[in-house]
Design an enzyme around this catalytic site. Structure first.
Site, PDB file in Angstrom:
ATOM      1  N   ASP A  43      43.106   0.009  52.347  1.00  0.00           N
ATOM      2  CA  ASP A  43      43.082  -1.336  52.682  1.00  0.00           C
ATOM      3  C   ASP A  43      42.199  -2.474  52.325  1.00  0.00           C
ATOM      4  O   ASP A  43      41.706  -1.985  51.412  1.00  0.00           O
ATOM      5  CB  ASP A  43      42.742  -1.031  54.522  1.00  0.00           C
ATOM      6  CG  ASP A  43      43.618  -2.098  55.489  1.00  0.00           C
ATOM      7  OD1 ASP A  43      44.179  -2.998  55.209  1.00  0.00           O
ATOM      8  OD2 ASP A  43      43.696  -1.654  56.629  1.00  0.00           O
ATOM      9  N   ASP A  72      50.219  -7.565  58.865  1.00  0.00           N
ATOM     10  CA  ASP A  72      50.761  -6.461  59.676  1.00  0.00           C
ATOM     11  C   ASP A  72      52.156  -6.890  60.463  1.00  0.00           C
ATOM     12  O   ASP A  72      52.337  -7.903  61.249  1.00  0.00           O
ATOM     13  CB  ASP A  72      49.700  -6.070  60.934  1.00  0.00           C
ATOM     14  CG  ASP A  72      48.629  -5.442  60.135  1.00  0.00           C
ATOM     15  OD1 ASP A  72      48.498  -5.418  58.803  1.00  0.00           O
ATOM     16  OD2 ASP A  72      47.790  -4.952  60.873  1.00  0.00           O
ATOM     17  N   GLU A  86      47.033  -4.495  50.623  1.00  0.00           N
ATOM     18  CA  GLU A  86      46.016  -5.739  50.571  1.00  0.00           C
ATOM     19  C   GLU A  86      46.897  -7.124  51.174  1.00  0.00           C
ATOM     20  O   GLU A  86      46.458  -8.251  50.982  1.00  0.00           O
ATOM     21  CB  GLU A  86      45.548  -6.237  49.355  1.00  0.00           C
ATOM     22  CG  GLU A  86      46.146  -6.366  48.139  1.00  0.00           C
ATOM     23  CD  GLU A  86      46.677  -7.589  48.206  1.00  0.00           C
ATOM     24  OE1 GLU A  86      47.852  -7.518  48.187  1.00  0.00           O
ATOM     25  OE2 GLU A  86      45.953  -8.683  47.667  1.00  0.00           O
ATOM     26  N   TRP A  87      48.090  -6.906  51.870  1.00  0.00           N
ATOM     27  CA  TRP A  87      48.927  -7.766  52.732  1.00  0.00           C
ATOM     28  C   TRP A  87      49.415  -8.942  51.832  1.00  0.00           C
ATOM     29  O   TRP A  87      49.838  -9.826  52.463  1.00  0.00           O
ATOM     30  CB  TRP A  87      48.081  -8.322  53.552  1.00  0.00           C
ATOM     31  CG  TRP A  87      47.036  -7.489  54.591  1.00  0.00           C
ATOM     32  CD1 TRP A  87      47.339  -6.519  54.794  1.00  0.00           C
ATOM     33  CD2 TRP A  87      45.504  -7.561  54.548  1.00  0.00           C
ATOM     34  NE1 TRP A  87      46.227  -5.665  55.494  1.00  0.00           N
ATOM     35  CE2 TRP A  87      45.289  -6.493  55.246  1.00  0.00           C
ATOM     36  CE3 TRP A  87      44.446  -8.555  54.180  1.00  0.00           C
ATOM     37  CZ2 TRP A  87      43.819  -6.317  55.419  1.00  0.00           C
ATOM     38  CZ3 TRP A  87      43.142  -8.517  54.521  1.00  0.00           C
ATOM     39  CH2 TRP A  87      42.814  -6.916  55.080  1.00  0.00           C
ATOM     40  N   GLY A  88      49.595  -8.676  50.333  1.00  0.00           N
ATOM     41  CA  GLY A  88      50.093  -9.619  49.734  1.00  0.00           C
ATOM     42  C   GLY A  88      49.363 -10.869  49.255  1.00  0.00           C
ATOM     43  O   GLY A  88      49.538 -11.856  48.733  1.00  0.00           O
ATOM     44  N   ASN A 120      46.835 -11.069  46.983  1.00  0.00           N
ATOM     45  CA  ASN A 120      46.513 -11.360  45.656  1.00  0.00           C
ATOM     46  C   ASN A 120      47.746 -10.680  44.738  1.00  0.00           C
ATOM     47  O   ASN A 120      47.765 -10.846  43.708  1.00  0.00           O
ATOM     48  CB  ASN A 120      45.241 -10.610  45.080  1.00  0.00           C
ATOM     49  CG  ASN A 120      44.224 -11.025  45.734  1.00  0.00           C
ATOM     50  OD1 ASN A 120      43.336 -12.001  45.382  1.00  0.00           O
ATOM     51  ND2 ASN A 120      43.543 -10.271  47.129  1.00  0.00           N
TER      52      ASN A 120
HETATM   53  C1  GLA Z   1      45.261  -3.332  58.729  1.00  0.00           C
HETATM   54  C2  GLA Z   1      46.311  -2.626  58.050  1.00  0.00           C
HETATM   55  C3  GLA Z   1      47.031  -1.932  59.036  1.00  0.00           C
HETATM   56  C4  GLA Z   1      46.245  -0.892  59.629  1.00  0.00           C
HETATM   57  C5  GLA Z   1      45.152  -1.362  60.152  1.00  0.00           C
HETATM   58  C6  GLA Z   1      43.874  -0.298  60.377  1.00  0.00           C
HETATM   59  O1  GLA Z   1      45.225  -4.054  59.665  1.00  0.00           O
HETATM   60  O2  GLA Z   1      47.154  -3.758  57.660  1.00  0.00           O
HETATM   61  O3  GLA Z   1      48.518  -1.336  58.642  1.00  0.00           O
HETATM   62  O4  GLA Z   1      45.947  -0.051  58.771  1.00  0.00           O
HETATM   63  O5  GLA Z   1      44.347  -2.363  59.294  1.00  0.00           O
HETATM   64  O6  GLA Z   1      42.760  -0.916  60.917  1.00  0.00           O
END
Ligand code: GLA
Length: 401
Positions: free
Chosen positions: A147, A202, A180-182, A184
């Protein structure tokens, strides 16, 4: 001269080691993860029971392999800096849990963070990457979701590459999942770093909504789908775009579950179930274990599907499959039914990235409906159908002899 040679040898050694495990994830990974349903409420009883349920429900036989423990499994680091699980939640320890899961022919995943703390406030791997990788190998971990919380000013390529190298050094093959959610643009640099990378923030268990938490947002199925635009060229065997884990069975309506699962299959997305497998209703199991839809996702060509057209809230998606076959999904985004009339011969469907093209004007394809499991005629006549609100019509096209 001697020093130059020594330096070269060292650099060559570095390079040989600095690789992800190439043979893994040739098709999108399939499994289960604790986060979407259980958040921080993880313990060894839940994980064991989930592994049992992976087998008894038929999920394992349908292709689901990884049992992944997300955030909040952690205890503290010991005086040498090695991480241990929370001993109240995991009294038997991680090695025993992994052994239990492996004995069923399943694989085990774990979660950490590139910063000094995870998103849930537990110890992250920053500065302990090699120690953590060694510990995971000792426990028998097969999959790491990594993460990006608490990483202020750190370089994403730097941090993720360090963990990749740590895993390589520890020596146990691990699927490396970048989360890393995109932020970078990992699709631009992570092909050699990990096997999958999150493309968005998320997901949440809603079909068409945004949950605004102030400093961060959670996204519905349609919002995440729209954020995949332009990314398909970066995906392929061993390196996948990850639009986040499935919310199937977590409260969406049956039609929405079906549409969500179908679209993740079209996206060649990792299929990581996020529901409670121990109490899975039959209709949810029927979605997650639709083998025809799974086959579209797992097709060995490994090409991510694309939106060919959008007309009146209805989208027409195509995904080339091996052997000249195609998957087509008609997605009705609206809440009300839509009549569809798709005149094959007039449609110029082209996959400009995979350089493939079904020739509807000259070739007849037989159509199979992957949800009703029935023939849906062929491409000699226009496809005339009504797609219910927030639902799909999903077809497999095979050249008719
Ligand atoms: C982030 C991630 C989620 C999950 C939570 C856990 O938000 O994107 O998928 O792993 O952390 O805390």
């Amino acid at each position: 001269m001697k020093w130059v040679l020594l330096l070269l040898v060292c650099l060559a050694g570095e390079r040989a080691q600095a690789q992800k495990f190439e043979a893994l994830a040739k098709t999108p990974p399939m499994g289960w993860n604790s986060w979407n349903k259980f958040a921080c409420n993880v313990n060894e009883k839940l994980i064991r029971e989930t592994a049992d349920a992976m087998v008894s429900t038929g999920m394992q036989a349908a292709g689901y392999t990884y049992v992944n423990i997300d955030d909040c499994w952690h205890g503290a680091r010991d005086s040498l800096g090695f991480i241990h699980p929370d001993s109240a939640r995991f009294p038997s320890g991680m090695k025993a849990l992994a052994d239990y899961i492996h004995a069923k022919g399943l694989k085990v995943g774990i979660y950490s963070d590139a910063g000094d703390k995870t998103c849930g406030g537990h110890p992250g791997s920053r500065g302990h990457e090699y120690q953590d990788a060694v510990m995971y190998a000792k426990w028998g971990i097969d999959y790491l979701k990594y993460d990006w919380c608490n990483t202020d000013k750190l370089s994403a390529p730097g941090q993720y590459t360090t963990m990749r190298d740590a895993l390589a050094t520890a020596g146990r093959p691990v699927v490396f999942s970048l989360c890393e959610w995109g932020n970078n643009k990992p699709w631009e640099w992570a092909g050699d770093v990990g096997h999958l990378w999150r493309t968005t923030g998320d997901i949440t268990n809603c079909f068409d909504c945004v949950l605004d938490h102030g400093t961060w947002k959670q996204w519905g199925v349609l919002q995440i789908l729209d954020m995949q635009d332009g990314l398909r060229k970066f995906a392929g065997p061993g390196h996948w775009n990850d639009p986040d884990m499935l919310e199937v069975g977590n409260g969406l309506a049956p039609n929405e579950d079906r549409a969500h699962f179908s679209m993740w299959a079209m996206l060649a997305a990792p299929l990581i179930a996020g529901n409670d497998l121990r109490s899975m209703p039959a209709n949810v199991g029927a979605v997650l274990m639709n083998r025809d839809v799974i086959a579209v996702n797992q097709d060995s060509l490994g090409v991510q599907g694309f939106r060919y057209a959008a007309r009146d809230s209805v989208e027409y998606w195509f995904k080339p499959l091996k052997g000249g076959e195609w998957a087509m999904t008609v997605l009705n985004r609206s809440k009300t039914p839509r009549a569809v009339n798709f005149a094959w011969a007039n449609e110029a469907v082209v996959d400009s990235i995979a350089k493939l093209q079904p020739s509807f004007a000259t070739t007849r394809y037989a159509l199979r409906d992957l949800w009703t499991k029935k023939s849906a005629g062929n491409t000699a006549r226009p496809l005339v159908a009504t797609v219910p609100g927030r639902d799909v019509l999903m077809l497999r096209l095979r050249k008719a002899s």
